[in-house]
Motif scaffolding. Structure first.
Motif, short mmCIF file in Angstrom:
data_model
loop_
_atom_site.label_atom_id
_atom_site.label_comp_id
_atom_site.label_asym_id
_atom_site.label_seq_id
_atom_site.Cartn_x
_atom_site.Cartn_y
_atom_site.Cartn_z
N ASP A 69 55.66 29.03 -30.84
CA ASP A 69 54.43 29.10 -30.74
C ASP A 69 53.52 30.46 -30.41
O ASP A 69 52.57 30.59 -31.00
N VAL A 70 54.29 31.11 -29.72
CA VAL A 70 53.64 32.42 -29.16
C VAL A 70 54.99 33.57 -29.12
O VAL A 70 56.01 32.92 -28.48
N SER A 71 54.94 34.69 -29.83
CA SER A 71 55.86 35.52 -29.82
C SER A 71 55.72 36.12 -28.33
O SER A 71 54.98 36.48 -27.84
N MET A 72 57.01 36.77 -27.90
CA MET A 72 57.24 37.57 -26.94
C MET A 72 56.27 38.94 -27.07
O MET A 72 55.75 39.38 -25.92
N GLU A 73 56.18 39.51 -28.17
CA GLU A 73 55.45 40.54 -28.44
C GLU A 73 53.95 40.31 -28.32
O GLU A 73 53.19 41.12 -27.39
N GLU A 74 53.57 39.29 -28.55
CA GLU A 74 52.16 38.68 -28.29
C GLU A 74 51.95 38.91 -27.04
O GLU A 74 50.70 39.12 -26.42
N LEU A 75 52.78 38.10 -26.35
CA LEU A 75 52.65 37.62 -24.93
C LEU A 75 52.61 39.10 -23.88
O LEU A 75 51.69 39.30 -22.99
N ARG A 76 53.42 40.22 -24.30
CA ARG A 76 53.24 41.37 -23.66
C ARG A 76 52.09 42.43 -23.99
O ARG A 76 51.59 43.16 -23.20
N GLN A 77 51.53 41.89 -25.39
CA GLN A 77 50.07 42.32 -25.74
C GLN A 77 49.04 41.69 -24.63
O GLN A 77 48.13 42.49 -24.50
N ARG A 78 49.18 40.67 -24.49
CA ARG A 78 48.03 39.84 -23.75
C ARG A 78 48.24 40.20 -22.30
O ARG A 78 47.05 40.29 -21.54
N HIS A 79 49.32 40.54 -21.81
CA HIS A 79 49.51 40.74 -20.21
C HIS A 79 50.19 42.16 -19.89
O HIS A 79 50.77 42.72 -20.48
N GLY A 80 49.64 42.40 -18.85
CA GLY A 80 50.27 43.54 -18.05
C GLY A 80 51.81 43.60 -17.79
O GLY A 80 52.45 44.56 -17.78
N ALA A 81 52.02 42.42 -17.51
CA ALA A 81 53.57 42.22 -17.14
C ALA A 81 53.90 40.75 -17.27
O ALA A 81 52.86 39.84 -17.53
N VAL A 82 55.32 40.36 -17.76
CA VAL A 82 55.60 39.22 -18.02
C VAL A 82 56.65 38.72 -17.25
O VAL A 82 57.64 39.64 -16.98
N LEU A 83 56.91 37.49 -16.77
CA LEU A 83 57.90 36.98 -16.00
C LEU A 83 58.63 35.89 -16.56
O LEU A 83 57.93 35.03 -17.07
N ILE A 84 59.64 36.10 -16.93
CA ILE A 84 60.81 34.95 -17.54
C ILE A 84 61.19 34.06 -16.20
O ILE A 84 61.82 34.77 -15.61
N ALA A 85 60.82 32.93 -16.14
CA ALA A 85 61.46 32.02 -15.19
C ALA A 85 61.83 30.82 -15.83
O ALA A 85 61.18 29.63 -15.30
N THR A 86 62.54 30.48 -16.77
CA THR A 86 62.70 29.56 -17.57
C THR A 86 63.86 28.29 -16.94
O THR A 86 63.88 27.40 -17.37
N GLY A 87 64.61 28.86 -16.09
CA GLY A 87 65.75 27.98 -15.42
C GLY A 87 66.65 27.78 -16.48
O GLY A 87 66.61 28.55 -17.48
N VAL A 88 67.65 26.88 -16.13
CA VAL A 88 68.77 26.80 -17.09
C VAL A 88 68.87 25.44 -17.45
O VAL A 88 68.79 24.45 -16.45
N TYR A 89 69.03 24.94 -18.54
CA TYR A 89 68.86 23.40 -18.97
C TYR A 89 70.12 23.02 -19.73
O TYR A 89 70.22 21.67 -20.06
N LYS A 90 70.88 23.95 -20.19
CA LYS A 90 71.85 23.56 -21.21
C LYS A 90 73.06 23.03 -20.55
O LYS A 90 73.73 23.48 -19.68
N ALA A 91 73.32 21.54 -20.84
CA ALA A 91 74.20 20.86 -20.03
C ALA A 91 75.77 21.57 -20.51
O ALA A 91 76.00 21.83 -21.56
#
Length: 480
Positions: free
Chosen positions: A222-244
């Motif tokens: 829905d949103v690219s990482m590049e777009e997210l980096r342009q919106r914000h001064g910093a980005v934190l990835i905190a997705t967790g792990v879900y793959k069983a």
């Protein structure tokens, strides 16, 4: 202090009242009641106020446990709450779901011979009291900062970081692909351990604190990482792990065999009022079935205890090591046994039998051999020791691995470790992409909520250092 504390010699350990197993099997309500104020003070007074508090040392958050126990014993609950919440963003959640028997309480110095102080129950009592008394207030920073931070993942690491950054005045936006805030706290942990309104009131607090949430939003789709980096001064990835993690055994693809998280998510969604196809069809519902859960961690315990409440005919937990080597909380094992779960120790699945649907699990007995490089004894199969266990529903609870995030986020520059977790500089918590940080399970692998909170708090500090340094450098360049 001496008059109020050091009562462990004359006062026995007393947990809050626990509902009888026959009663709690019939619903998903929490199994413990809350302390009465006097009882909480009495149990807090058992603390020995030792000079080197092992409970604090063995807490990932380094909580000031002896100090807020003393304040509770003295009836100074608002101060106890302020101290407790100073190091922990979710004390009432950790008080409910932390494996205290392996962390703070398991390292209490009076445990040997006198039983540990009931730290988790007192922690829960302090914060529940704070909520009921209106002491928990939305964040109002002393000054607003212009910089914004984007956080990918609304689980414990992301939410802890969001709160800490908001306290410093940053504009915070949290993105999550699911439709509710909380991550595994909302969809992975059953109500009998953590009722969902406990998580939802934290969400409301953050919304009232002007944290923005973008739900149903998948980064990379829905949103690219590049777009997210342009919106914000910093980005934190905190997705967790879900793959069983899967089982490599014949018949593992038969209908009736499911991943533990799929099962728990279906149960939690149903409890929240959602229409769940797996529940409606019965595929992910245990009523009237012989249920076998493979695994020995806390997720396995959540599965067996959920199956009991759904009215399973029988519930067995298959684990390849013995009770002493079980990674899950021993307290959870005891609760499960009280509720009628049968543990099949030193046993592993070798095949899944059935034509159009699983009917049996073919198991083999295990002998624990010499310790491996990690220090744990190596499981070895005992020849000709096969036993077939009847099963209509098999749940695989063998742990979780990370997704391929560089691919999922469409960011090939993200570095990963040999374990598939994100590779970070542990001093700065930054990934291989400038201004992109990572925290929680996606960095350390599947772990406890309390560790995710710790990582989220640490990441917030590193992001603050990064953004303030960046602002100062910009000012210096502008001045030149």
């Amino acid at each position: 202090m001496a008059e109020r504390m050091l009562k462990f010699v004359g006062t026995s350990q007393a947990m809050p009242d626990k509902r009888p197993a026959a009663e709690r099997r019939r619903d998903f309500d929490e199994i413990y009641s809350n302390y009465a104020r006097e009882k909480a003070a009495e149990q807090a007074a058992r603390c020995s106020q030792c000079g080197v508090p092992f409970c604090q040392i063995h807490c990932p958050l380094q909580n000031n446990i002896p100090d807020w126990l003393k304040l509770t014993a003295e009836g100074r609950l608002e101060e106890a709450y302020e101290l407790s919440s100073a190091t922990n963003n979710f004390p009432e959640i950790c008080g409910r779901i932390c494996p205290q028997d392996r962390l703070c309480e398991g390292n209490c110095v009076i445990e040997k011979g006198f039983d540990a102080v009931t730290i988790g129950s007192v922690e829960k009592f302090i914060t529940d009291t704070a909520w009921s008394q209106g002491w928990v207030k939305p964040i109002r920073p002393r000054r607003e900062r212009p910089e914004s931070v984007g956080i990918i993942g609304a689980g414990p690491a992301g939410l802890a970081a969001a709160e800490q950054l908001r306290r410093k005045g940053y504009q915070v936006a949290v993105y999550d692909r699911y439709d509710r805030v909380g991550g595994l706290m909302i969809y992975g942990i059953p109500n009998f351990k953590l009722e969902k309104d406990i998580v939802q009131r934290r969400e409301k607090l953050l919304r009232d604190s002007k944290v923005a949430f973008h739900l149903g939003c998948e980064i990379g789709r829905d949103v690219s990482m590049e777009e997210l980096r342009q919106r914000h001064g910093a980005v934190l990835i905190a997705t967790g792990v879900y793959k069983a993690r899967d089982i490599q055994a014949p018949g593992v693809g038969l209908p009736g065999i499911a991943a533990a998280l799929d099962y728990l998510t279906a149960a939690n969604r149903s409890g929240l009022g959602d229409a769940v196809p797996g529940i409606e069809s019965g595929a992910l519902y245990a009523e009237g079935k012989n249920v076998v859960v493979v695994g020995g961690g806390d997720t396995a315990m959540d599965c067996v205890r959920t199956a009991v409440r759904q009215g399973a005919k029988s519930v067995k937990c298959l684990y390849r090591r013995d009770r002493a080597n079980m990674p899950g909380s021993q307290r959870e094992v005891k609760h499960a046994e009280e509720e009628g779960v049968e543990f099949v120790w030193l046993s592993a699945p070798q095949a899944f039998l059935g034509k159009d649907h699983v009917s049996h699990v073919r198991t083999v007995r295990i002998h624990l051999g010499m310790p491996d490089a990690s220090g744990r004894q190596t499981p070895q199969e005992i020849p000709n020791s096969h036993v077939n266990i009847e099963a209509d529903l098999v749940l695989k609870a063998l742990g979780f691995d990370p997704e391929n995030l560089p691919e999922a986020l469409a960011t090939p520059d993200l570095g990963v470790t040999s374990w598939g977790t994100l590779d970070i500089d542990w001093r700065s918590m930054m990934t291989s992409v400038d201004g992109v940080f990572a925290a929680g399970d996606i960095v350390r692998g599947a772990s406890l909520v309390v560790w995710a909170v710790r990582d989220g708090r640490d990441a917030a500090e590193r992001i603050h250092s990064y953004l303030t340094t960046k602002a100062l450098n910009a000012q210096r360049i502008a001045a030149e």
